[in-house]
Every structure is written in C-alpha cells, then in structure tokens.
Motif scaffolding. Structure first.
Motif, PDB file in Angstrom:
ATOM      1  N   SER A  40      42.101  49.771  39.373  1.00 27.62           N
ATOM      2  CA  SER A  40      43.386  49.656  38.674  1.00 27.62           C
ATOM      3  C   SER A  40      43.742  48.226  38.295  1.00 27.62           C
ATOM      4  O   SER A  40      44.599  48.008  37.437  1.00 27.62           O
ATOM      5  N   ALA A  41      43.114  47.225  38.907  1.00 28.43           N
ATOM      6  CA  ALA A  41      43.402  45.828  38.571  1.00 28.43           C
ATOM      7  C   ALA A  41      42.289  44.937  39.106  1.00 28.43           C
ATOM      8  O   ALA A  41      41.552  45.315  40.016  1.00 28.43           O
ATOM      9  N   VAL A  42      42.194  43.746  38.521  1.00 29.57           N
ATOM     10  CA  VAL A  42      41.292  42.715  39.025  1.00 29.57           C
ATOM     11  C   VAL A  42      42.041  41.393  38.919  1.00 29.57           C
ATOM     12  O   VAL A  42      42.733  41.133  37.931  1.00 29.57           O
ATOM     13  N   THR A  43      41.940  40.578  39.962  1.00 32.89           N
ATOM     14  CA  THR A  43      42.602  39.278  39.959  1.00 32.89           C
ATOM     15  C   THR A  43      41.576  38.193  40.278  1.00 32.89           C
ATOM     16  O   THR A  43      40.530  38.453  40.878  1.00 32.89           O
ATOM     17  N   LEU A  44      41.896  36.982  39.872  1.00 36.53           N
ATOM     18  CA  LEU A  44      41.058  35.821  40.156  1.00 36.53           C
ATOM     19  C   LEU A  44      41.857  34.876  41.037  1.00 36.53           C
ATOM     20  O   LEU A  44      43.056  34.684  40.825  1.00 36.53           O
ATOM     21  N   SER A  45      41.211  34.261  42.015  1.00 29.32           N
ATOM     22  CA  SER A  45      41.902  33.419  42.998  1.00 29.32           C
ATOM     23  C   SER A  45      42.464  32.121  42.418  1.00 29.32           C
ATOM     24  O   SER A  45      43.253  31.452  43.080  1.00 29.32           O
ATOM     25  N   VAL A  46      42.079  31.746  41.214  1.00 28.73           N
ATOM     26  CA  VAL A  46      42.575  30.519  40.576  1.00 28.73           C
ATOM     27  C   VAL A  46      43.049  30.829  39.161  1.00 28.73           C
ATOM     28  O   VAL A  46      42.656  31.835  38.573  1.00 28.73           O
ATOM     29  N   SER A  47      43.897  29.935  38.630  1.00 29.30           N
ATOM     30  CA  SER A  47      44.340  30.101  37.245  1.00 29.30           C
ATOM     31  C   SER A  47      43.933  28.912  36.385  1.00 29.30           C
ATOM     32  O   SER A  47      44.207  28.881  35.195  1.00 29.30           O
ATOM     33  N   SER A  48      43.271  27.928  36.999  1.00 26.39           N
ATOM     34  CA  SER A  48      42.825  26.762  36.242  1.00 26.39           C
ATOM     35  C   SER A  48      41.490  26.277  36.781  1.00 26.39           C
ATOM     36  O   SER A  48      41.109  26.575  37.913  1.00 26.39           O
ATOM     37  N   VAL A  49      40.797  25.508  35.944  1.00 29.20           N
ATOM     38  CA  VAL A  49      39.488  24.966  36.305  1.00 29.20           C
ATOM     39  C   VAL A  49      39.356  23.592  35.648  1.00 29.20           C
ATOM     40  O   VAL A  49      39.869  23.360  34.556  1.00 29.20           O
ATOM     41  N   LEU A  50      38.699  22.657  36.341  1.00 29.59           N
ATOM     42  CA  LEU A  50      38.487  21.320  35.799  1.00 29.59           C
ATOM     43  C   LEU A  50      37.438  21.349  34.693  1.00 29.59           C
ATOM     44  O   LEU A  50      36.454  22.069  34.786  1.00 29.59           O
ATOM     45  N   GLU A  51      37.669  20.549  33.657  1.00 28.19           N
ATOM     46  CA  GLU A  51      36.663  20.433  32.603  1.00 28.19           C
ATOM     47  C   GLU A  51      35.459  19.650  33.112  1.00 28.19           C
ATOM     48  O   GLU A  51      35.503  19.008  34.157  1.00 28.19           O
ATOM     49  N   LEU A  77      30.940  27.475  40.690  1.00 28.60           N
ATOM     50  CA  LEU A  77      31.908  28.460  41.183  1.00 28.60           C
ATOM     51  C   LEU A  77      33.289  28.178  40.614  1.00 28.60           C
ATOM     52  O   LEU A  77      33.792  27.067  40.710  1.00 28.60           O
ATOM     53  N   VAL A  78      33.903  29.208  40.048  1.00 28.90           N
ATOM     54  CA  VAL A  78      35.261  29.108  39.527  1.00 28.90           C
ATOM     55  C   VAL A  78      36.247  29.644  40.560  1.00 28.90           C
ATOM     56  O   VAL A  78      37.226  28.995  40.898  1.00 28.90           O
ATOM     57  N   GLY A  79      35.997  30.839  41.063  1.00 29.93           N
ATOM     58  CA  GLY A  79      36.904  31.445  42.035  1.00 29.93           C
ATOM     59  C   GLY A  79      36.398  32.799  42.482  1.00 29.93           C
ATOM     60  O   GLY A  79      35.306  33.235  42.123  1.00 29.93           O
ATOM     61  N   THR A  80      37.238  33.480  43.261  1.00 23.20           N
ATOM     62  CA  THR A  80      36.887  34.780  43.829  1.00 23.20           C
ATOM     63  C   THR A  80      37.656  35.886  43.124  1.00 23.20           C
ATOM     64  O   THR A  80      38.869  35.776  42.926  1.00 23.20           O
ATOM     65  N   LEU A  81      36.951  36.934  42.763  1.00 22.27           N
ATOM     66  CA  LEU A  81      37.567  38.103  42.133  1.00 22.27           C
ATOM     67  C   LEU A  81      37.940  39.121  43.207  1.00 22.27           C
ATOM     68  O   LEU A  81      37.184  39.338  44.160  1.00 22.27           O
ATOM     69  N   THR A  82      39.093  39.731  43.027  1.00 20.83           N
ATOM     70  CA  THR A  82      39.524  40.816  43.902  1.00 20.83           C
ATOM     71  C   THR A  82      39.791  42.029  43.033  1.00 20.83           C
ATOM     72  O   THR A  82      40.565  41.951  42.065  1.00 20.83           O
ATOM     73  N   VAL A  83      39.127  43.145  43.351  1.00 12.27           N
ATOM     74  CA  VAL A  83      39.313  44.392  42.599  1.00 12.27           C
ATOM     75  C   VAL A  83      40.251  45.289  43.397  1.00 12.27           C
ATOM     76  O   VAL A  83      40.047  45.504  44.592  1.00 12.27           O
ATOM     77  N   ASP A 108      41.379  48.918  43.955  1.00 13.88           N
ATOM     78  CA  ASP A 108      40.870  50.267  43.720  1.00 13.88           C
ATOM     79  C   ASP A 108      41.431  51.177  44.805  1.00 13.88           C
ATOM     80  O   ASP A 108      41.366  50.847  45.993  1.00 13.88           O
ATOM     81  N   GLN A 109      41.984  52.290  44.370  1.00 20.41           N
ATOM     82  CA  GLN A 109      42.557  53.256  45.304  1.00 20.41           C
ATOM     83  C   GLN A 109      41.505  53.748  46.300  1.00 20.41           C
ATOM     84  O   GLN A 109      41.800  54.034  47.449  1.00 20.41           O
ATOM     85  N   ASP A 110      40.269  53.789  45.856  1.00 26.39           N
ATOM     86  CA  ASP A 110      39.150  54.196  46.709  1.00 26.39           C
ATOM     87  C   ASP A 110      38.581  52.923  47.346  1.00 26.39           C
ATOM     88  O   ASP A 110      37.719  52.255  46.767  1.00 26.39           O
ATOM     89  N   GLN A 111      39.043  52.581  48.526  1.00 33.04           N
ATOM     90  CA  GLN A 111      38.781  51.288  49.144  1.00 33.04           C
ATOM     91  C   GLN A 111      37.313  50.999  49.428  1.00 33.04           C
ATOM     92  O   GLN A 111      36.908  49.843  49.502  1.00 33.04           O
ATOM     93  N   ASP A 112      36.503  51.994  49.594  1.00 35.29           N
ATOM     94  CA  ASP A 112      35.099  51.764  49.929  1.00 35.29           C
ATOM     95  C   ASP A 112      34.196  51.657  48.706  1.00 35.29           C
ATOM     96  O   ASP A 112      32.973  51.529  48.856  1.00 35.29           O
ATOM     97  N   ASP A 113      34.754  51.721  47.515  1.00 31.35           N
ATOM     98  CA  ASP A 113      33.943  51.674  46.298  1.00 31.35           C
ATOM     99  C   ASP A 113      33.352  50.288  46.067  1.00 31.35           C
ATOM    100  O   ASP A 113      33.943  49.265  46.408  1.00 31.35           O
ATOM    101  N   SER A 114      32.175  50.269  45.472  1.00 34.39           N
ATOM    102  CA  SER A 114      31.546  49.034  45.006  1.00 34.39           C
ATOM    103  C   SER A 114      31.753  48.968  43.498  1.00 34.39           C
ATOM    104  O   SER A 114      31.922  50.001  42.840  1.00 34.39           O
ATOM    105  N   HIS A 115      31.715  47.739  42.962  1.00 35.20           N
ATOM    106  CA  HIS A 115      32.023  47.567  41.542  1.00 35.20           C
ATOM    107  C   HIS A 115      30.990  46.711  40.842  1.00 35.20           C
ATOM    108  O   HIS A 115      30.431  45.789  41.435  1.00 35.20           O
ATOM    109  N   ALA A 116      30.754  47.028  39.582  1.00 35.51           N
ATOM    110  CA  ALA A 116      29.879  46.236  38.714  1.00 35.51           C
ATOM    111  C   ALA A 116      30.760  45.584  37.651  1.00 35.51           C
ATOM    112  O   ALA A 116      31.781  46.152  37.245  1.00 35.51           O
ATOM    113  N   PHE A 117      30.352  44.389  37.204  1.00 38.42           N
ATOM    114  CA  PHE A 117      31.132  43.633  36.225  1.00 38.42           C
ATOM    115  C   PHE A 117      30.292  43.344  34.996  1.00 38.42           C
ATOM    116  O   PHE A 117      29.100  43.070  35.094  1.00 38.42           O
ATOM    117  N   SER A 118      30.933  43.381  33.857  1.00 41.03           N
ATOM    118  CA  SER A 118      30.338  42.821  32.646  1.00 41.03           C
ATOM    119  C   SER A 118      31.395  41.884  32.060  1.00 41.03           C
ATOM    120  O   SER A 118      32.596  42.087  32.241  1.00 41.03           O
TER     121      SER A 118
END
Length: 175
Positions: free
Chosen positions: A6-17, A26-32, A34-44
């Motif tokens: 239902s959502a994905v967030t990133l741990s940061v909102s800015s990055v140094l040039e 490394l930019v930051g950590t993604l958090t997905v 999902d109502q189904d807590q044990d699910d694994s996720h793929a990203f594109s």
C-alpha cells in the motif's frame, strides 16, 4: 487474500551531489507497507540506470549534480514476490539534491588552460637583462557553483596559494 503493497517510503528526502558512484552509493533505506507482513517484494525503477534496490537499500549508480538537476524523482514499482497476482504499487519518490562546494573546474592564464599550458619566460640574452617582474597574464578560475562566481563585492572568490615547492622567484599579485 494476499493484498498488494500500500505504500513505500525512503529514509531520507535529500542526497548530496557529486557522490562517487563506484559502482554505486547508498542513498537510504526503503520501507514497504504491506498488510501481509511476511511478504517479500521486488522493485523496478524508472528512469532505468539511475538507481537500483539491493535488499531494502536504494543505491544511485551515478553522481548527481545540483547545478543541473536540484531535484530528482524516481518511480518505484513494488511487486509482491509471493503473489504477483496480488498487484503492484507504483510510487514516485522525490529527492532534493544538496549543493556541495566543488573546486573550480578550470584555471586559465591569459586564456590558456593552466593544466595544459607550457609557460616559458625569456631569460634575456647576454647584455640584455630580464625585467624583475614579468606579467604572465590574467589568472581566471571557472567554477560551476553559483555562489562562487565573481561579483562586484567578491571579484575573485577563490584563495590562491603557491605550493611550498614553488620557485622562490614566483609570486602572485592582485590588480
């Protein structure tokens, strides 16, 4: 019933040039979410080639440049690996690129790039001494940082210094 993320967030909102991407950084950590807590996720990711996800970490594959692109947006598609039929989430993340004070891009004397210049001074001929002060030309620096451009208040916003190994007869003067 397996639900789509239902959502994905990133741990940061800015990055140094200008971070070195060797081969990535490394930019930051993604958090997905999902109502189904044990699910694994793929990203594109779009645009392709800009970033990649490894585990839950987002990495950039190339340096960013504040002067040309102060804001970067990437579109993530998050798919439930356990049940791809459950659906996917498409989310756009916006990152603010923070300016870093970079060194001048080039230095010229009399319009010639100092790095490529082969400056020579005529030492004079027998009976004709060389003047004690020879002007090699106007020294100019080109800097991509907007805040480091010459102004009326700061006509030369750089600090120049000779290396300790410079010949003692060499000096810098201001006009």
């Amino acid at each position: 019933v397996n639900d789509a993320p239902s959502a994905v967030t990133l741990s940061v909102s800015s990055v140094l040039e200008s971070q070195v991407a060797n081969p990535r950084y490394l930019v930051g950590t993604l958090t997905v979410i999902d109502q189904d807590q044990d699910d694994s996720h793929a990203f594109s990711i779009q645009p392709a080639g800009l970033a990649e996800v490894d585990g839950s970490n987002l990495y950039f594959l190339q340096p960013l440049d504040f002067e040309t692109q102060p804001v970067v947006s990437i579109t993530l598609t998050v798919t439930d690996v356990d049940d791809p039929q459950a659906g996917s989430l498409v989310e756009t993340l916006t990152l603010f690129v923070l300016d870093v004070n970079e060194p001048p891009a080039s230095l010229t004397i009399g319009g010639i790039d100092v790095a490529a210049a082969n400056l020579a001074v005529d030492e004079g001929t027998a009976g004709t001494p060389t003047p004690t002060l020879i002007d090699l030309g106007m020294l100019r620096a080109i800097d991509q940082d907007v805040n480091d451009q010459p102004t009326a208040v700061r006509p030369f916003p750089f600090t120049l210094q000779l290396q300790a190994t410079s010949h003692p007869a060499f000096s810098l003067t201001t006009r």
